[in-house]
Write a protein that holds these residues in place. Structure first.
Motif, PDB file in Angstrom:
ATOM      1  N   PRO A  73       0.829  -1.210   0.000  1.00  0.00           N
ATOM      2  CA  PRO A  73       0.000   0.000   0.000  1.00  0.00           C
ATOM      3  C   PRO A  73       0.864   1.261   0.000  1.00  0.00           C
ATOM      4  O   PRO A  73       1.989   1.247   0.517  1.00  0.00           O
ATOM      5  N   THR A  74       0.332   2.333  -0.541  1.00  0.00           N
ATOM      6  CA  THR A  74       1.085   3.590  -0.624  1.00  0.00           C
ATOM      7  C   THR A  74       1.503   4.080   0.754  1.00  0.00           C
ATOM      8  O   THR A  74       2.625   4.576   0.935  1.00  0.00           O
ATOM      9  N   TRP A  75       0.608   3.945   1.756  1.00  0.00           N
ATOM     10  CA  TRP A  75       0.936   4.444   3.094  1.00  0.00           C
ATOM     11  C   TRP A  75       2.148   3.713   3.684  1.00  0.00           C
ATOM     12  O   TRP A  75       2.864   4.255   4.538  1.00  0.00           O
ATOM     13  N   PHE A  76       2.402   2.468   3.216  1.00  0.00           N
ATOM     14  CA  PHE A  76       3.512   1.679   3.746  1.00  0.00           C
ATOM     15  C   PHE A  76       4.847   2.188   3.195  1.00  0.00           C
ATOM     16  O   PHE A  76       5.847   2.280   3.930  1.00  0.00           O
ATOM     17  N   THR A  77       4.869   2.535   1.909  1.00  0.00           N
ATOM     18  CA  THR A  77       6.127   2.934   1.275  1.00  0.00           C
ATOM     19  C   THR A  77       6.376   4.445   1.287  1.00  0.00           C
ATOM     20  O   THR A  77       7.522   4.883   1.170  1.00  0.00           O
ATOM     21  N   GLU A  78       5.327   5.227   1.433  1.00  0.00           N
ATOM     22  CA  GLU A  78       5.458   6.691   1.335  1.00  0.00           C
ATOM     23  C   GLU A  78       6.467   7.280   2.324  1.00  0.00           C
ATOM     24  O   GLU A  78       7.225   8.191   1.970  1.00  0.00           O
ATOM     25  N   PRO A  79       6.531   6.787   3.576  1.00  0.00           N
ATOM     26  CA  PRO A  79       7.480   7.385   4.527  1.00  0.00           C
ATOM     27  C   PRO A  79       8.908   6.884   4.382  1.00  0.00           C
ATOM     28  O   PRO A  79       9.796   7.363   5.090  1.00  0.00           O
ATOM     29  N   ASP A 110      -5.043  -4.075   2.543  1.00  0.00           N
ATOM     30  CA  ASP A 110      -4.638  -2.999   3.443  1.00  0.00           C
ATOM     31  C   ASP A 110      -4.629  -3.453   4.902  1.00  0.00           C
ATOM     32  O   ASP A 110      -3.680  -3.185   5.645  1.00  0.00           O
ATOM     33  N   ARG A 114      -1.290  -3.954   7.665  1.00  0.00           N
ATOM     34  CA  ARG A 114      -1.179  -3.242   8.947  1.00  0.00           C
ATOM     35  C   ARG A 114      -0.450  -4.081   9.991  1.00  0.00           C
ATOM     36  O   ARG A 114       0.051  -3.536  10.994  1.00  0.00           O
TER      37      ARG A 114
END
Length: 281
Positions: A73-79, A110, A114
């Motif tokens: 997911p984008t939220w996993f790789t974005e940071p 998703d 988590r």
């Protein structure tokens, strides 16, 4: 290490311009060798071997150890940072099947993601020895903490008895084994003594090429799998299966992981037993 990020669609790896992670056909990470009692333990630090999926962050995409894309997911790789990270996607001890199902799906779940952590243990972009690479990782994580990213802790090895005491402690708590990382070398791609695994048993991937019917209590079920190793050795694996797995065994051509305790004089694994099916990474 010859590494330079060129943008969102290309990077330089070992002197070659790569336009997409899909084109990689060789391992892009350091691979582990088996423990040999002749190694000098003072040259290494140790950490727990995590039973997950090896993952490599190249600055803009998450890849398997062979260079195939991981659909996170984008939220996993974005940071994640703009520099590369080498690590393991992991949930907990004895949770490999859950990790594999989540990580290798083409459509990311998703909720399942988590539960995952990116356990990082190296960064190839630092042109220096392992302690300095690890220090850079720890500095980055301290300055830019990410909840689902953890830096794997390492410790020195006082003696071989200390190594095996630590191994017993890890395995008794459900862990898989120990990893040793050489202190005085730069990051190198491929298999060498820079990275060494220490386990109570050895693991090996083999290909299913046939079946042997069960007898007695196992009448009508799988008795053994006829398998072939990468170097062409053929042998039976008849233990480690649940009744459900014997009713519906791995399909012909599939890769499985076996555990064994050494090999015979012919190179055949001793006490080979089924561990799990290995999906392509």
């Amino acid at each position: 290490m010859n590494w330079k990020v060129l943008g969102s669609s290309a990077f330089i790896w070992a002197g070659s311009i790569v336009t997409s992670p899909n084109v990689m056909s060789v391992p892009i990470v350091t691979l582990a060798s088996e423990y040999d009692a002749d190694i000098r333990l003072a040259d290494y630090w140790m950490s727990e071997k995590l039973d997950g999926i090896r993952a490599f962050w190249n600055g803009y995409a998450l890849l398997t150890r062979s260079g195939k894309p991981i659909h996170a997911p984008t939220w996993f790789t974005e940071p994640l940072p703009e520099f590369p990270l080498d690590g393991e996607l992991w949930i907990a001890r004895n949770a490999f099947n859950d990790v594999q199902k989540t990580v290798l799906d083409n459509e990311p779940d998703d909720a399942a993601w988590r539960d995952l952590f990116f356990m990082v243990f190296d960064t190839p972009h630092v042109p220096s020895v392992f302690p300095e690479r690890l220090a850079k990782l720890e500095q980055w994580h301290k300055e830019s903490p990410v909840k689902h990213v953890k830096v794997v802790s390492h410790r020195s090895i006082a003696s071989e008895s200390a190594l095996f005491d630590y191994l017993e402690s890890v395995v008794d708590q459900g862990g898989e084994g120990i990893m040793l990382r050489k202190l005085d070398t730069r990051y190198r791609v491929g298999r060498s003594d820079d990275l060494i695994k220490v386990k109570r048993h050895q693991s090996q991937e083999v290909t299913v090429i046939g079946y042997k019917a069960g007898k007695g209590r196992l009448d009508g079920l799988l008795g053994s799998l006829w398998v072939e190793s990468d170097d062409g050795l053929r042998f039976y694996v008849g233990s480690g299966f649940s009744d459900e797995q014997r009713r519906s065994p791995p399909v012909l051509g599939s890769k499985i992981t076996i555990h064994h305790n050494g090999v015979t004089h012919n190179g055949i694994p001793r006490f080979a037993r089924f561990a799990h099916i290995r999906r392509p990474e």
